[in-house]
Design an enzyme around this catalytic site. Structure first.
Site, PDB file in Angstrom:
ATOM      1  N   GLN A   1       3.062  36.104  39.999  1.00 15.64           N
ATOM      2  CA  GLN A   1       2.394  36.537  38.936  1.00 15.64           C
ATOM      3  C   GLN A   1       0.947  36.245  39.417  1.00 15.64           C
ATOM      4  O   GLN A   1       0.486  35.105  39.458  1.00 15.64           O
ATOM      5  CB  GLN A   1       2.500  35.626  37.676  1.00 15.64           C
TER       6      GLN A   1
ATOM      7  N   SER B   1      -4.309  34.752  37.106  1.00 14.69           N
ATOM      8  CA  SER B   1      -5.462  33.944  37.284  1.00 14.69           C
ATOM      9  C   SER B   1      -6.210  34.022  38.433  1.00 14.69           C
ATOM     10  O   SER B   1      -5.927  34.298  39.528  1.00 14.69           O
ATOM     11  CB  SER B   1      -5.207  32.079  37.013  1.00 14.69           C
TER      12      SER B   1
ATOM     13  N   SER C   1       2.430  30.504  41.510  1.00 14.02           N
ATOM     14  CA  SER C   1       3.775  29.934  42.031  1.00 14.02           C
ATOM     15  C   SER C   1       4.477  30.963  42.702  1.00 14.02           C
ATOM     16  O   SER C   1       4.594  32.293  42.434  1.00 14.02           O
ATOM     17  CB  SER C   1       4.447  29.538  40.492  1.00 14.02           C
TER      18      SER C   1
ATOM     19  N   GLU D   1       5.954  34.199  28.859  1.00 19.85           N
ATOM     20  CA  GLU D   1       5.801  33.205  29.933  1.00 19.85           C
ATOM     21  C   GLU D   1       5.923  31.683  29.006  1.00 19.85           C
ATOM     22  O   GLU D   1       6.492  30.876  29.362  1.00 19.85           O
ATOM     23  CB  GLU D   1       4.129  33.130  30.540  1.00 19.85           C
TER      24      GLU D   1
ATOM     25  N   GLU E   1      -6.112  24.538  25.167  1.00 19.11           N
ATOM     26  CA  GLU E   1      -7.228  24.846  24.502  1.00 19.11           C
ATOM     27  C   GLU E   1      -7.292  26.272  24.209  1.00 19.11           C
ATOM     28  O   GLU E   1      -7.391  26.687  22.845  1.00 19.11           O
ATOM     29  CB  GLU E   1      -8.420  24.580  25.381  1.00 19.11           C
TER      30      GLU E   1
END
Length: 394
Positions: A113, A116, A148, A231, A364
């Site tokens: 994936q 980020s 990952s 996810e 958060e």
């Protein structure tokens, strides 16, 4: 097509009568199982399923396990099975579904994936990786991080910025990226555990055919949200057996070492046990809800609970064991195929659990989702929501 549990067991029996797992090559057996619609039973016919109810999947899996049939080693392709597959099913075209779903389920092709970035972790929509159209291809340049399985993956789901003149949520597009393509570089990231299960990925002039785009141009954020909801369910929505997972390891340590018990630790363990059981039951309910629709924001709540409980339980286990628990079993640098909390020591579990509140969406950000989309509270004030991305300070 309506199929009940008894009919599914019958279909498995017929399949096993014609395909003996003891005599067949493992990969050929898995391909045949997919073609018979006994892979993802809730997927459409021809795509590994029978259009059955999602909650009947355990019936099929149990029947194959009882017969000693090989599985597709789901722990080795968690991103593909948990995130890429449902995204491809929902947003892909017929050709993409036929091309990618079968080798994904059999484990022939591992997925990662590419979401980020160093400057866009929690605020994923601020990502800067560019995708520029060049005829029937897109040229992609940028950097991704915390990826990952990138060192093993054949394919990646990728979100990139295709229009910097649009606000950050509207200028994104979603692609399937070939991890063997020229310009893709994977570098390991060593963690506090000593391992490198994550990577950073550099994309330099990577060419992606437009045929590998999922969804419309500029629809990348909507497609990514579908992936992220799956996810969070994949990470936090697992439903182990009662007293399974982390709490089972802590309970075993308690039973194995009566000499270390105190009233205070007993109270903490009971509280953690009750919380873990409540989360387990909530996970079961969440999966039942998924059986009749798409995963929703409730998965974020389960993922938050899972993360915080893992950290609390591993902290309890380390404190309960005392000095022996501080010993670390293995600092050898390696890139594991998957993370195994059970086979490693309490020190590894304690350190690795720290990442649970970051991976798959930070706690958060997930609390914001819960507040706004579950509780209906007023959203945060966002001054950058309607400004073109290229005008945002970075």
């Amino acid at each position: 097509m309506t199929v009940d549990a008894d009919e599914l067991r019958g279909k498995v029996g017929e399949f096993l009568a014609a395909n003996d797992p003891a005599q067949m090559d493992r990969l050929e057996f898995l391909r045949a199982r997919f073609d018979a619609g006994l892979a993802w039973v809730h997927f459409p016919a021809g795509l590994g399923g029978l259009g059955a109810a999602r909650e009947l999947q355990p019936v099929v899996d149990a029947a194959f396990a009882e017969a000693g049939a090989p599985d597709n080693k789901p722990q080795l392709n968690v991103i593909g099975l948990g995130m890429a597959a449902p995204t491809i099913l929902r947003f892909g075209n017929d050709e993409q579904r036929r091309r990618y779903l079968r080798p994904l389920w059999t484990g022939e092709e591992v997925w990662c994936q590419l979401f980020s970035e160093p400057g866009a972790g929690s605020d994923l929509a601020a990502l800067a990786t560019r995708a520029v159209r060049d005829g029937d291809e897109w040229v992609v340049d940028g950097q991704k991080v915390w990826t990952s399985l990138a060192h093993q993956a054949r394919w990646a789901i990728l979100v990139a910025r295709s229009d910097p003149d649009q606000p950050k949520h509207k200028g994104l597009s979603y692609f399937i990226c070939d991890m063997t393509a020229p310009g893709v570089e994977v570098r390991p990231l060593r963690q506090i555990t000593g391992e490198a299960e994550f990577n950073e990925v550099f994309l330099t002039g990577v060419r992606i055919p437009d045929a590998q785009r999922l969804g419309e141009v500029g629809q990348g954020w909507q497609v990514a949200l579908g992936t992220l909801m799956n996810e969070r369910v994949a990470i936090g929505g697992r439903a182990p057996a009662r007293e399974g997972g982390m709490i089972g390891l802590a309970a075993k340590a308690w039973r194995d070492h009566p000499e270390k018990r105190t009233h205070g630790l007993h109270d903490r363990l009971l509280r953690l046990w009750v919380e873990a059981e409540a989360t387990r039951l909530t996970s079961i309910r969440l999966r039942q809800q998924m059986a009749v629709g798409e995963p929703g924001p409730e998965g974020s709540a389960v993922k938050v609970a899972y993360s915080e409980q893992n950290q609390a339980i591993t902290g309890f286990e380390l404190e309960f064991l005392g000095e022996p628990g501080l010993g670390y079993d293995d600092w050898t640098f390696r890139q594991p195929e998957y993370t195994d909390f059970v086979k490693r020591g309490p020190g590894f579990r304690y350190l690795r659990a720290k990442g649970n509140s970051i991976e798959g969406g930070t706690t958060e950000i997930l609390r914001n989702i819960i507040a706004e989309r579950v509780l209906g509270l007023p959203p945060e004030i966002r001054t950058d929501k309607d400004r073109p991305w290229k005008e945002l300070p970075r």
